[in-house]
Design a protein around this motif. Structure first.
Motif, PDB file in Angstrom:
ATOM      1  N   GLU A   3     -23.076  36.047 -11.592  1.00 51.32           N
ATOM      2  CA  GLU A   3     -22.633  36.342 -12.952  1.00 51.32           C
ATOM      3  C   GLU A   3     -22.193  37.803 -13.097  1.00 51.32           C
ATOM      4  OE1 GLU A   3     -25.134  32.673 -13.356  1.00 51.32           O
ATOM      5  OE2 GLU A   3     -25.290  34.511 -12.209  1.00 51.32           O
ATOM      6  N   LEU A   6     -18.663  37.913 -11.843  1.00 50.20           N
ATOM      7  CA  LEU A   6     -17.810  37.244 -12.825  1.00 50.20           C
ATOM      8  C   LEU A   6     -17.559  38.154 -14.025  1.00 50.20           C
ATOM      9  CD1 LEU A   6     -19.330  33.634 -12.854  1.00 50.20           C
ATOM     10  CD2 LEU A   6     -17.192  34.367 -11.790  1.00 50.20           C
ATOM     11  N   VAL A  33     -16.251  29.144 -20.413  1.00 50.07           N
ATOM     12  CA  VAL A  33     -16.879  29.097 -19.091  1.00 50.07           C
ATOM     13  C   VAL A  33     -17.024  27.637 -18.665  1.00 50.07           C
ATOM     14  CG1 VAL A  33     -18.880  29.756 -17.730  1.00 50.07           C
ATOM     15  CG2 VAL A  33     -18.122  31.229 -19.607  1.00 50.07           C
ATOM     16  N   THR A  37     -18.347  26.593 -12.716  1.00 55.87           N
ATOM     17  CA  THR A  37     -18.543  27.979 -12.289  1.00 55.87           C
ATOM     18  C   THR A  37     -20.004  28.224 -11.934  1.00 55.87           C
ATOM     19  OG1 THR A  37     -19.019  28.828 -14.514  1.00 55.87           O
ATOM     20  CG2 THR A  37     -16.696  28.845 -13.788  1.00 55.87           C
ATOM     21  N   GLU A 103     -13.465  24.519 -14.348  1.00 56.95           N
ATOM     22  CA  GLU A 103     -13.578  25.551 -13.318  1.00 56.95           C
ATOM     23  C   GLU A 103     -13.249  26.939 -13.861  1.00 56.95           C
ATOM     24  OE1 GLU A 103     -12.352  23.465  -9.197  1.00 56.95           O
ATOM     25  OE2 GLU A 103     -10.705  23.681 -10.613  1.00 56.95           O
ATOM     26  N   GLU A 104     -12.846  27.015 -15.110  1.00 53.94           N
ATOM     27  CA  GLU A 104     -12.305  28.261 -15.657  1.00 53.94           C
ATOM     28  C   GLU A 104     -13.376  29.238 -16.126  1.00 53.94           C
ATOM     29  OE1 GLU A 104     -11.772  25.102 -18.926  1.00 53.94           O
ATOM     30  OE2 GLU A 104     -12.011  25.177 -16.793  1.00 53.94           O
ATOM     31  N   LEU A 105     -12.987  30.477 -16.111  1.00 53.07           N
ATOM     32  CA  LEU A 105     -13.714  31.561 -16.776  1.00 53.07           C
ATOM     33  C   LEU A 105     -12.625  32.371 -17.459  1.00 53.07           C
ATOM     34  CD1 LEU A 105     -16.285  33.193 -17.377  1.00 53.07           C
ATOM     35  CD2 LEU A 105     -15.783  34.522 -15.342  1.00 53.07           C
TER      36      LEU A 105
END
Length: 113
Positions: A3, A6, A33, A37, A103-105
């Motif tokens: 994290e 990220l 999020v 992830t 799968e996004e951030l």
């Protein structure tokens, strides 16, 4: 704790965005999020607080919107929420699945002063 890395990426984007404007203070940061992830909201919050110390984001509210995993069958083109580790189409039982969400951030928005 991934994290931290990220959130480092999020703060790079925030920095690039804010460099184009004269911002006194960031009041709110909203992230999307994806579940894939494997980012834990509490750990993201801790990383956000660490990165924001002494910056225009210090004291800002972090809002995290979790994005469920959504797939699309490459055979029958059915879109569906994936609820288990087995990515099977509920329509035709094919396992040729494309992940289209989860799968996004993403830095969704910034509320600034």
């Amino acid at each position: 704790m991934h994290e931290m890395s990220l959130m480092g990426g999020v703060f790079e984007v925030i920095g690039q965005t804010l460099s184009q404007h004269k911002i006194k203070r960031v009041l709110q940061v909203k992230l999307k999020v994806g579940e894939l992830t494997n980012a834990e909201p509490d750990a993201l919050q801790m990383a956000f607080e660490a990165f924001s110390k002494g910056t225009v984001c210090d004291g800002a509210e972090l809002i995290i919107e979790r994005v469920p995993v959504t797939g699309r069958c490459r055979s029958c083109h059915q879109e569906f929420k994936i609820k288990s580790l087995f990515f099977l189409c509920p329509n035709c039982s094919d396992n040729n699945i494309e992940v289209i969400e989860g799968e996004e951030l993403l830095l969704e928005s910034l509320e600034v002063e």
